[in-house]
Design a protein around this motif. Sequence first.
Motif, PDB file in Angstrom:
ATOM      1  N   ALA A   5      37.282   1.766 -36.395  1.00  0.00           N
ATOM      2  CA  ALA A   5      38.362   1.326 -37.294  1.00  0.00           C
ATOM      3  C   ALA A   5      37.842   1.402 -38.703  1.00  0.00           C
ATOM      4  CB  ALA A   5      38.803  -0.097 -36.962  1.00  0.00           C
ATOM      5  N   GLU A   6      38.746   1.506 -39.649  1.00  0.00           N
ATOM      6  CA  GLU A   6      38.356   1.589 -41.046  1.00  0.00           C
ATOM      7  C   GLU A   6      39.134   0.563 -41.840  1.00  0.00           C
ATOM      8  OE1 GLU A   6      38.980   5.652 -42.064  1.00  0.00           O
ATOM      9  OE2 GLU A   6      37.156   6.317 -41.082  1.00  0.00           O
ATOM     10  N   ARG A   7      38.537   0.123 -42.952  1.00  0.00           N
ATOM     11  CA  ARG A   7      39.119  -0.930 -43.764  1.00  0.00           C
ATOM     12  C   ARG A   7      39.437  -0.406 -45.151  1.00  0.00           C
ATOM     13  NH1 ARG A   7      37.156  -3.936 -47.630  1.00  0.00           N
ATOM     14  NH2 ARG A   7      35.067  -3.157 -47.304  1.00  0.00           N
ATOM     15  N   LEU A   8      40.565  -0.827 -45.679  1.00  0.00           N
ATOM     16  CA  LEU A   8      40.870  -0.515 -47.067  1.00  0.00           C
ATOM     17  C   LEU A   8      41.504  -1.731 -47.699  1.00  0.00           C
ATOM     18  CD1 LEU A   8      44.211   1.343 -47.307  1.00  0.00           C
ATOM     19  CD2 LEU A   8      43.106   1.137 -45.100  1.00  0.00           C
ATOM     20  N   GLY A  93      49.290  -9.706 -40.001  1.00  0.00           N
ATOM     21  CA  GLY A  93      50.305  -9.014 -39.208  1.00  0.00           C
ATOM     22  C   GLY A  93      49.959  -7.550 -39.067  1.00  0.00           C
ATOM     23  N   ASP A  94      50.853  -6.783 -38.478  1.00  0.00           N
ATOM     24  CA  ASP A  94      50.624  -5.343 -38.356  1.00  0.00           C
ATOM     25  C   ASP A  94      51.932  -4.599 -38.581  1.00  0.00           C
ATOM     26  OD1 ASP A  94      51.944  -4.649 -35.637  1.00  0.00           O
ATOM     27  OD2 ASP A  94      50.671  -6.347 -35.145  1.00  0.00           O
ATOM     28  N   VAL A  95      51.796  -3.351 -38.963  1.00  0.00           N
ATOM     29  CA  VAL A  95      52.958  -2.487 -39.162  1.00  0.00           C
ATOM     30  C   VAL A  95      52.688  -1.152 -38.489  1.00  0.00           C
ATOM     31  CG1 VAL A  95      53.707  -3.547 -41.327  1.00  0.00           C
ATOM     32  CG2 VAL A  95      52.041  -1.695 -41.385  1.00  0.00           C
ATOM     33  N   ASP A  96      53.751  -0.520 -38.029  1.00  0.00           N
ATOM     34  CA  ASP A  96      53.649   0.788 -37.379  1.00  0.00           C
ATOM     35  C   ASP A  96      54.321   1.809 -38.282  1.00  0.00           C
ATOM     36  OD1 ASP A  96      54.045   3.090 -35.679  1.00  0.00           O
ATOM     37  OD2 ASP A  96      53.592   1.777 -33.984  1.00  0.00           O
ATOM     38  N   ILE A  97      53.599   2.855 -38.627  1.00  0.00           N
ATOM     39  CA  ILE A  97      54.142   3.867 -39.536  1.00  0.00           C
ATOM     40  C   ILE A  97      54.478   5.159 -38.812  1.00  0.00           C
ATOM     41  CG2 ILE A  97      52.967   2.875 -41.538  1.00  0.00           C
ATOM     42  CD1 ILE A  97      50.882   5.113 -41.289  1.00  0.00           C
ATOM     43  N   LEU A 144      43.373  -2.764 -42.029  1.00  0.00           N
ATOM     44  CA  LEU A 144      42.552  -1.958 -41.131  1.00  0.00           C
ATOM     45  C   LEU A 144      43.407  -0.774 -40.715  1.00  0.00           C
ATOM     46  CD1 LEU A 144      41.118  -4.751 -38.802  1.00  0.00           C
ATOM     47  CD2 LEU A 144      39.941  -3.615 -40.687  1.00  0.00           C
ATOM     48  N   LYS A 145      42.924   0.422 -40.949  1.00  0.00           N
ATOM     49  CA  LYS A 145      43.698   1.611 -40.603  1.00  0.00           C
ATOM     50  C   LYS A 145      43.050   2.346 -39.438  1.00  0.00           C
ATOM     51  CE  LYS A 145      41.583   5.131 -43.624  1.00  0.00           C
ATOM     52  NZ  LYS A 145      41.316   6.118 -42.549  1.00  0.00           N
ATOM     53  N   PRO A 146      43.817   3.157 -38.735  1.00  0.00           N
ATOM     54  CA  PRO A 146      43.230   3.935 -37.649  1.00  0.00           C
ATOM     55  C   PRO A 146      42.166   4.898 -38.169  1.00  0.00           C
ATOM     56  CG  PRO A 146      45.632   3.974 -37.554  1.00  0.00           C
ATOM     57  CD  PRO A 146      45.259   3.390 -38.884  1.00  0.00           C
ATOM     58  N   SER A 147      41.118   5.082 -37.395  1.00  0.00           N
ATOM     59  CA  SER A 147      40.131   6.106 -37.730  1.00  0.00           C
ATOM     60  C   SER A 147      40.754   7.484 -37.492  1.00  0.00           C
ATOM     61  CB  SER A 147      38.890   5.949 -36.855  1.00  0.00           C
ATOM     62  OG  SER A 147      39.217   6.225 -35.501  1.00  0.00           O
ATOM     63  N   ASP A 148      40.067   8.517 -37.920  1.00  0.00           N
ATOM     64  CA  ASP A 148      40.585   9.873 -37.703  1.00  0.00           C
ATOM     65  C   ASP A 148      40.778  10.156 -36.213  1.00  0.00           C
ATOM     66  OD1 ASP A 148      40.621  10.362 -40.404  1.00  0.00           O
ATOM     67  OD2 ASP A 148      38.676  11.383 -40.439  1.00  0.00           O
ATOM     68  N   GLU A 149      39.852   9.658 -35.402  1.00  0.00           N
ATOM     69  CA  GLU A 149      39.962   9.879 -33.956  1.00  0.00           C
ATOM     70  C   GLU A 149      41.174   9.146 -33.393  1.00  0.00           C
ATOM     71  OE1 GLU A 149      37.400   9.133 -29.831  1.00  0.00           O
ATOM     72  OE2 GLU A 149      36.495   8.745 -31.799  1.00  0.00           O
ATOM     73  N   GLN A 150      41.390   7.915 -33.817  1.00  0.00           N
ATOM     74  CA  GLN A 150      42.560   7.168 -33.376  1.00  0.00           C
ATOM     75  C   GLN A 150      43.846   7.858 -33.821  1.00  0.00           C
ATOM     76  OE1 GLN A 150      41.334   3.468 -35.216  1.00  0.00           O
ATOM     77  NE2 GLN A 150      41.170   2.468 -33.226  1.00  0.00           N
ATOM     78  N   TRP A 151      43.824   8.374 -35.049  1.00  0.00           N
ATOM     79  CA  TRP A 151      45.010   9.058 -35.565  1.00  0.00           C
ATOM     80  C   TRP A 151      45.347  10.269 -34.697  1.00  0.00           C
ATOM     81  CZ3 TRP A 151      48.368   7.748 -39.392  1.00  0.00           C
ATOM     82  CH2 TRP A 151      49.276   8.735 -39.804  1.00  0.00           C
ATOM     83  N   ASP A 153      44.723  10.596 -31.680  1.00  0.00           N
ATOM     84  CA  ASP A 153      45.215  10.097 -30.390  1.00  0.00           C
ATOM     85  C   ASP A 153      46.612   9.495 -30.488  1.00  0.00           C
ATOM     86  OD1 ASP A 153      42.874  10.838 -29.160  1.00  0.00           O
ATOM     87  OD2 ASP A 153      41.964   8.841 -29.263  1.00  0.00           O
ATOM     88  N   GLY A 154      47.188   9.497 -31.704  1.00  0.00           N
ATOM     89  CA  GLY A 154      48.552   9.023 -31.873  1.00  0.00           C
ATOM     90  C   GLY A 154      48.692   7.599 -32.370  1.00  0.00           C
ATOM     91  N   ASP A 155      47.579   6.939 -32.700  1.00  0.00           N
ATOM     92  CA  ASP A 155      47.634   5.556 -33.177  1.00  0.00           C
ATOM     93  C   ASP A 155      48.166   5.538 -34.607  1.00  0.00           C
ATOM     94  OD1 ASP A 155      47.179   2.933 -33.972  1.00  0.00           O
ATOM     95  OD2 ASP A 155      45.324   2.759 -32.833  1.00  0.00           O
ATOM     96  N   ARG A 156      49.255   4.812 -34.828  1.00  0.00           N
ATOM     97  CA  ARG A 156      49.868   4.732 -36.157  1.00  0.00           C
ATOM     98  C   ARG A 156      49.999   3.281 -36.636  1.00  0.00           C
ATOM     99  NH1 ARG A 156      48.733   9.258 -35.443  1.00  0.00           N
ATOM    100  NH2 ARG A 156      49.965  11.145 -35.818  1.00  0.00           N
ATOM    101  N   LYS A 157      49.202   2.395 -36.071  1.00  0.00           N
ATOM    102  CA  LYS A 157      49.315   0.977 -36.421  1.00  0.00           C
ATOM    103  C   LYS A 157      48.361   0.620 -37.552  1.00  0.00           C
ATOM    104  CE  LYS A 157      47.871  -2.135 -33.486  1.00  0.00           C
ATOM    105  NZ  LYS A 157      47.845  -2.990 -32.293  1.00  0.00           N
TER     106      LYS A 157
END
Length: 325
Positions: A5-8, A93-97, A144-151, A153-157
């Motif tokens: 996971a990555e943080r911004l 909270g979380d958001v899905d893009i 916290l954004k998805p890592s490139d690998e998560q992205w 894999d379809g992770d958009r949270k």
Amino acid sequence: MSTNAERLHSGTRTLSTRLVMAGAFVGALGILTLSMVFSWPVASGKQSPADVAAENLAAAFEAPAGSCLNWRPDGSDMKTVGCDQPHLFEVSGDVDIAAEYPESAPSPTNEAWREIAKQKCTTGAATYLGGKLDPYGKYSVGALKPSDEQWRDGDRKLRCGLQRAVPSGNTLVATTGSAKNQDQSDIYDPGTCLALVNKNVGDPVGCEAEHAYEITGVVDLAQIFKDSVPEEAQQQAAMLEQCTKLTNEYSGGLDLQSKGLSLTWDTRKAESWDAGSHRAVCKVGAPLSDNSGLAPINGSVKDAGKSSAPSSGSSAPTPSSTGGG
């Protein structure tokens, strides 16, 4: 799902202050990629350190709103901790893009991610705090954004949260207690010194190092003004009285003017007051004669007034001779 996971973090804030150049919050919007360095033993002997850390990280990334997260300075070992323990991030909270970024969409650039975090997380973070997020306070909105690998894999949270950074924005400061229950005033404890960067205020440093300000006291203005938001002039008068007393006690009666030093303080804007931020700091600095900023100070003012006629080797603080222009 991958456990990287990555943080911004996002935000630019300024502090209301009596003295020019008194410490704007500059949000250096950095990305921290977790290095996944694991070096501690596992008591059970059934899982490797990497397995345990990966599970901790996965649990942290999926933690619900109200959870607090902490990690090592190098970004490794992210895990959930009790909010009564020191932590770097509180999940709001979380958001899905996914609607904006379907499966075929490339991962956003770092700059785009920062804008996404600002747009998607700020409102939710304010709601999490009961609608009271101090725009000049100690908390900024992060994600916290998805890592490139998560992205891939379809992770958009996007996991949104609250964090505190040093003035440069380069490092997060651990906080204790839920942000929901905190006075959000952006203050440091007495005895904290803030570095001098280009005649302005930087990050906390040891007072033995050259610095711009030393915090000498904290005033709770809500104890003085109990009924309504105080006007600026009222705050100035109250801070003058309180800071003179606190700084005299802190410094052992040091004659600041004889050392080329000045007492100053912060005040609180109405937006901050309405968000419950009522505390402000007293601080000692050395404004330059041309009003272009601050001169560097060497040494602490604490107890310096107790020594009479300090010698050149004394710890009594003075502005550096190199800071006069």
